[in-house]
Write a protein that holds these residues in place. Structure first.
Motif, PDB file in Angstrom:
ATOM      1  N   UNK A 399       0.805  -1.214   0.000  1.00  0.00           N
ATOM      2  CA  UNK A 399       0.000   0.000   0.000  1.00  0.00           C
ATOM      3  C   UNK A 399       0.842   1.269   0.000  1.00  0.00           C
ATOM      4  N   UNK A 400       1.949   1.238   0.679  1.00  0.00           N
ATOM      5  CA  UNK A 400       2.747   2.468   0.816  1.00  0.00           C
ATOM      6  C   UNK A 400       4.198   2.236   0.404  1.00  0.00           C
ATOM      7  N   UNK A 401       4.377   1.495  -0.683  1.00  0.00           N
ATOM      8  CA  UNK A 401       5.731   1.282  -1.192  1.00  0.00           C
ATOM      9  C   UNK A 401       5.689   1.075  -2.693  1.00  0.00           C
ATOM     10  N   UNK A 402       6.769   1.455  -3.346  1.00  0.00           N
ATOM     11  CA  UNK A 402       7.015   1.097  -4.741  1.00  0.00           C
ATOM     12  C   UNK A 402       8.282   0.253  -4.704  1.00  0.00           C
ATOM     13  N   UNK A 403       8.132  -1.035  -4.926  1.00  0.00           N
ATOM     14  CA  UNK A 403       9.234  -1.962  -4.709  1.00  0.00           C
ATOM     15  C   UNK A 403      10.263  -1.893  -5.843  1.00  0.00           C
ATOM     16  N   UNK A 404      11.527  -1.850  -5.477  1.00  0.00           N
ATOM     17  CA  UNK A 404      12.589  -1.921  -6.479  1.00  0.00           C
ATOM     18  C   UNK A 404      12.815  -3.375  -6.850  1.00  0.00           C
ATOM     19  N   UNK A 405      13.393  -3.572  -8.003  1.00  0.00           N
ATOM     20  CA  UNK A 405      13.733  -4.921  -8.435  1.00  0.00           C
ATOM     21  C   UNK A 405      15.190  -4.935  -8.873  1.00  0.00           C
ATOM     22  N   UNK A 406      15.725  -6.129  -9.031  1.00  0.00           N
ATOM     23  CA  UNK A 406      17.163  -6.302  -9.266  1.00  0.00           C
ATOM     24  C   UNK A 406      17.642  -5.572 -10.513  1.00  0.00           C
ATOM     25  N   UNK A 407      16.768  -5.421 -11.497  1.00  0.00           N
ATOM     26  CA  UNK A 407      17.145  -4.738 -12.735  1.00  0.00           C
ATOM     27  C   UNK A 407      16.442  -3.396 -12.875  1.00  0.00           C
ATOM     28  N   UNK A 408      16.097  -2.795 -11.745  1.00  0.00           N
ATOM     29  CA  UNK A 408      15.516  -1.467 -11.743  1.00  0.00           C
ATOM     30  C   UNK A 408      16.487  -0.444 -11.190  1.00  0.00           C
ATOM     31  N   UNK A 409      16.309   0.794 -11.591  1.00  0.00           N
ATOM     32  CA  UNK A 409      17.168   1.879 -11.123  1.00  0.00           C
ATOM     33  C   UNK A 409      16.485   2.711 -10.058  1.00  0.00           C
TER      34      UNK A 409
END
Length: 724
Positions: A399-409
């Motif tokens: 709800x209150x996060x935008x998750x980063x991923x291994x190939x994201x900046x």
């Protein structure tokens, strides 16, 4: 270097008089590319040649800059490196590739890649940054063969044609449309059939020639032949027992016929040939074998090994020249040794950062909007009415996060769902937030609100410490068995957080489930009981803004699923069975899906009528245009995704039950009708004849079907194919 090129170089060099670096013949843009490259090679030392086979393609002594490298499948990745004293750089971050694919909009994908590549030029050429990142490691052209694959978050689709169409668009966006120069360089990943993570360092993907040509290689072939790609990264795995880094197909097909100029090893893959495959006694022999197989960019230890190989004659300087000549073509295509005049991309260096521009933000938001899929909407639960709501619960771990991923900046900003909803409803509406159900918080928030929005899904990195979770062959297991990531496949398709959805729905029957996920889930209970379900991919910087606009009807969702969502993991063949004809994808599935490939609803309705072709017969080298009239029969503007499938009821060989051969996303106002035209080439209807080693076009009638998903066919017709 061949004799004729040496003669050209010598003649031009004598004429130029070698009056310094500026007068080197390779600086003369009127010379053929072969002559310029031959001159560069003639001037380089052996050590310089070996050095340039890394990701640093520079030759400083000759004033040749590196085109550099960066991850780039949904945005440039510059997270910073304290050890190298390299500061982090924010860049526009789009949804993960399954979300980009869910737009079913290649033109928008092209625009996103153009945004990314423009930012790469700026980072490379501006005085503020000056870090070369022109070769972008993307698109990811592999296929989502199995929903358990840990890297399913990186690819566009299970369907080869859809994935290929998106890969072509992304490649074109990266490289641009200039007749001479590229904006950036695409490096396709990972050739080939790379869709298992567990034990991936020496696993073998086993399947026949027909599946190679008709399925696994299709997005790569399309990207080279239609998109103009010239770079590719080899996969860790083997194909039918032969490691892809050593496979003859690299030279025979990828370089020889598709024209690949950069063939990169994957990280540590050369060492895997020693440690995991056990083919070579040491790194030197593996590095040499890679070079001889066509590798000309190493992501591994190789420099001292190639120097030793040159010294003992295992590798000749002419072999280095052959490898490096291909790579130098990319340097020329990017215009790195040409005067800036005439190269429109050379000017991308001044002014404010492009990721702060309204133009780049607009593409980001549009991509986020078009990626959202409305999975279920019983009794028109959505859109929500802002005027009819006094309170809303926003619940869940996403709800209150935008998750980063291994190939994201690192994005320049992020908008979470909570932030987006608060901005949308304003201060007059109470927003009750609960990240979890500890102390009954989620249920309490839901009971206290007019409507509840519960956001659940996977963690793309399986926790915050992915960088330290690597083993010798993959990554450690995820705490949630339904999660996956690079180096680790999913153990289940069940959504562990579905229990939270149950509790919220029990507390408030007006509940909207938002599944923020990289993969399909077997959410059978939610499909039966939750009135409205939305699905969206991770990592968009505009995630919350886009979601809020969809929830409250400011935008009508039009995304469509890019993979089949099975009803049970028992319906999926064993993980290492790469023969998709045994029950994989919508083309060969043996069980009804939970949600079919291409599924997606709208806040309006569409009518389909008058399916026809512009010719009754399709010849061997011809194209037929399939037309259908599409109408918006509802009261809201919206997007229909017209999907065209083909079937082969009279084929003499096993063919898919149906296969996507065309599609078009079309926006319609209420009451508007439009004729959608989708071209189909005869070559798309052929199958691979292994005996002849060529595609075979069968004569006979091909069934054509138009629908809103692979399971929602609205109209069908046929076309007569003539093979002569």
């Amino acid at each position: 270097m061949n004799t004729s090129l040496r003669v050209i170089v010598l003649a031009v060099a004598l004429a130029a008089g070698h009056a310094g670096a500026a007068a080197y013949p390779f600086r003369d843009t009127s010379l053929p590319a072969d002559a310029r490259i031959a001159n560069i090679l003639s001037l380089m030392t052996v050590d310089e040649k070996i050095e340039a086979l890394s990701t640093n393609s520079a030759v400083p002594r000759l004033g040749i800059p590196s085109f550099g490298s960066t991850e780039g499948i949904h945005g440039i990745v510059r997270r910073g490196d304290p050890q190298k004293k390299r500061a982090a750089i924010t860049t526009t971050q789009f949804p993960q590739p399954p979300g980009m694919g869910a737009s079913w909009n290649p033109e928008l994908v092209r625009q996103a890649a153009e945004v990314q590549s423009t930012e790469a030029r700026y980072i490379t050429q501006s005085a503020k940054y000056g870090h070369p990142v022109l070769m972008q490691w993307g698109p990811q052209a592999d296929l989502a063969r199995d929903p358990r694959w840990g890297r399913g978050e990186e690819v566009y689709s299970e369907d080869a044609f859809l994935a290929g169409s998106m890969s072509v668009a992304f490649t074109r966006g990266l490289q641009g449309e200039h007749p001479k120069y590229w904006r950036g360089a695409a490096l396709l990943k990972h050739f080939l059939a790379n869709s298992n993570e567990n034990l991936r360092s020496n696993s073998s993907s086993d399947f026949d020639e027909r599946l190679f040509w008709e399925y696994y290689s299709v997005p790569f072939r399309m990207s080279f032949e239609e998109g103009g790609a010239r770079g590719v990264m080899a996969a860790y795995n083997a194909w039918n027992g032969k490691p892809l880094h050593l496979h003859p197909i690299l030279k025979d097909l990828v370089i020889g016929k598709w024209g690949a100029e950069v063939v990169s090893s994957d990280g540590g893959a050369i060492g895997n040939l020693v440690k995991w495959y056990g083919i070579f006694p040491g790194q030197k022999e593996a590095a040499v074998a890679g070079l001889k197989s066509g590798i000309n960019q190493y992501l591994d230890t190789y420099k001292d090994e190639l120097r030793a190989a040159i010294a003992d004659g295992t590798v000749s300087e002419s072999e280095l020249d052959e490898a490096l000549a291909r790579k130098l073509r990319v340097t020329l295509r990017l215009g790195l040794i040409d005067p800036p005049e005439g190269n429109p991309y050379a000017a991308i260096k001044d002014g404010p950062e492009p990721w702060a521009s309204e133009a780049h933000k607009a593409v980001s938001l549009r991509m986020a909007l078009e990626s959202i899929v409305l999975m279920k909407n019983a009794k028109a639960t959505l859109p929500l009415s802002k005027t009819g709501i006094r309170s809303i619960a926003v619940i869940g771990p996403h709800a209150d996060s935008v998750r980063w991923d291994w190939y994201g900046g690192l994005p320049p900003y992020t908008v979470t769902a909570l932030e987006g909803i608060r901005a949308a409803v304003g201060p007059e509406v109470a927003v009750n937030y609960a990240p979890h159900d500890g102390a009954d918080a989620a249920a309490m928030a839901a009971r206290a609100s007019d409507v509840a929005v519960v956001l659940v899904g996977n963690d793309p990195t399986c926790g915050p410490n992915m960088a330290t979770d690597w083993t010798d062959n993959g990554t450690r297991p995820c705490l949630d068995p339904g999660d996956g990531r690079e180096g680790r496949d999913r153990e289940t398709l069940a959504l562990g957080q579905e229990e939270l959805v149950r509790k919220v729905l029990a507390a408030n029957p007006k509940t909207v489930m938002v599944l923020v996920s990289s993969f399909p889930y077997t959410i059978n209970w939610s499909k039966r009981h939750v009135p409205a379900i939305l699905q969206m991919a991770h990592s968009s910087q505009d995630q919350g803004t886009a979601l809020a606009r969809v929830l409250f009807g400011d935008y009508n969702p039009g995304g469509r699923l890019v993979s089949t969502w099975p009803a049970s993991m028992e319906h999926v063949p064993p993980m290492m069975d790469y023969d998709i004809r045994h029950g994989r994808t919508y083309m060969y599935a043996k069980h009804p899906p939970l949600f079919p490939f291409g599924h997606g609803l709208s806040y309006t309705s569409f009518g389909y009528a008058n399916l026809r072709t512009d010719a009754p017969v399709l010849g061997r080298d011809g194209t037929v245009n399939v037309e259908v009239d599409v109408s918006n029969t509802g009261k809201r503007a919206g997007d229909s995704v017209v999907q065209l499938y083909a079937a082969y009821p009279a084929s003499k060989v096993q063919r898919p039950k149906q296969a996507l051969v065309g599609f078009q996303r079309v926006s319609l106002q209420p009451g508007e009708r439009r004729t959608v035209r989708i071209p189909v080439k005869a070559s798309q209807l052929a199958y691979w004849d292994a005996g002849r080693g060529a595609f075979e076009l069968e004569a006979g009638r091909v069934r054509l079907m138009v629908g809103e998903s692979s399971a929602a066919i609205r109209l069908s017709g046929s076309v007569e194919v003539r093979a002569e």
